[in-house]
Write an enzyme that holds these catalytic residues in place. Structure first.
Site, PDB file in Angstrom:
ATOM      1  N   GLU A 241      26.993  -8.655  54.626  1.00  0.00           N
ATOM      2  CA  GLU A 241      26.545  -9.827  53.872  1.00  0.00           C
ATOM      3  C   GLU A 241      25.226 -10.354  54.420  1.00  0.00           C
ATOM      4  OE1 GLU A 241      27.715 -11.102  51.031  1.00  0.00           O
ATOM      5  OE2 GLU A 241      29.085  -9.391  51.091  1.00  0.00           O
TER       6      GLU A 241
ATOM      7  N   GLU B 150      22.785  -8.774  45.496  1.00  0.00           N
ATOM      8  CA  GLU B 150      23.695  -7.727  45.014  1.00  0.00           C
ATOM      9  C   GLU B 150      23.000  -6.365  44.960  1.00  0.00           C
ATOM     10  OE1 GLU B 150      26.710  -8.283  44.963  1.00  0.00           O
ATOM     11  OE2 GLU B 150      26.649 -10.464  45.020  1.00  0.00           O
TER      12      GLU B 150
END
Length: 298
Positions: free
Chosen positions: A223, A147
């Protein structure tokens, strides 16, 4: 009910800001004599509405995430687990070269996490209660690294810009199609008629669906980059183990709101290759693990 209110507030803000910007730019009507399109005015209008919508959503993202997900911000850690969470985010943020984000926990059985914020030095990183309960600390640390990788890479800003440009072109071409149908097929030269509005709406929907594959492609690409960042910050094997832990929970119902899915570490669904996979915000976990295994780092 809260999501409806947030949706209405966002759209009201978009209309107000876009109206002010268009007024300041002196943009006039998009239609001229004989029902012809003023392409310059139309292009500016589409880019203003497309960009303003994405930028306002970005600016409001942290505020909306806190409310829609019920995030409890850790201001003063009350438990050893909260202290470890805050300290770990601080450590990883320093390694990534960004300022300390806000840290929070949201109530969800599903193991998940997300990062958001308009600025990489004013971000929010939040993890679910389920993730803290069922993952090891090494795995949680890797998820936090993932993150923080999103934040350090500026993924939220870039995604907003990509979405804004895509929105602008969808609006632009759908109105060109609507004008063509109105003027050429329905022979209307007295200003935009019902055919223009109906065709533009249909074209907006169709082109919007097709154009979303571009946004989702970028989402999947980021991602892989965030996984790589997580591996560099917390260790490759820890990142692989975290993704395998998420694999074991793929049958757990997805509890993330649709508007938050692109910011989460996983969608909680099995994602094989198919036409539908073009519209997925995340690559299959198997592909992400394979990419990490081929990564040339420790």
């Amino acid at each position: 009910m809260l999501r409806i209110v947030l949706f209405l507030l966002t759209n009201l803000a978009v209309m107000l800001v876009a109206g002010v910007v268009l007024s300041l730019l002196g943009v006039g009507s998009t239609h001229g004599a004989g029902n012809t399109l003023q392409l310059g005015n139309l292009l500016v209008m589409c880019f203003v509405f497309g960009s303003v919508g994405s930028l306002i959503s970005l600016l409001m993202s942290k505020w909306m995430a806190k409310r829609s997900m019920g995030v409890q911000i850790i201001e003063s850690p009350r438990t050893g687990e909260e202290r470890w969470l805050v300290d770990t985010v601080a450590e990883l943020s320093q390694k990534a070269g960004i300022k300390m984000p806000e840290v929070g926990i949201f109530p969800s059985y599903q193991s998940n996490a997300f990062a958001t914020g308009w600025n990489k030095n004013a971000a929010l990183v939040a993890v679910s209660a389920g993730l803290l309960q069922r993952m090891t600390r090494d795995e949680v640390r890797a998820v936090l690294g993932h993150e923080i990788g999103h934040v350090a890479n500026g993924d939220m800003v870039t995604l907003a810009l990509v979405q804004g440009v895509v929105n602008a072109f969808v609006m632009f071409f759908s109105r060109i199609i609507g004008n063509f149908v109105d003027r050429v097929i329905f022979k209307n030269e007295e200003g935009p008629g019902i055919a223009y509005y109906v065709t533009s709406i249909v074209a907006d929907i169709v082109l919007g669906i097709l154009a979303s594959t571009i946004v989702m492609y970028f989402s999947r690409y980021r991602e892989f980059r965030a996984d790589e960042a997580g591996a560099q910050l917390a260790g490759r094997q820890a990142m692989i183990n975290a993704l395998r832990a998420l694999q074991r929970e793929q049958e757990v119902p997805d509890q993330m709101p649709a508007e938050m899915t692109a910011m989460a570490i996983t969608t909680g669904k099995r994602e094989g290759f198919s036409f539908a996979s073009l519209f997925m915000s995340h690559p299959p976990l198997e592909k992400r693990i394979e990419a990490l295994q081929n990564l040339q780092i420790a």
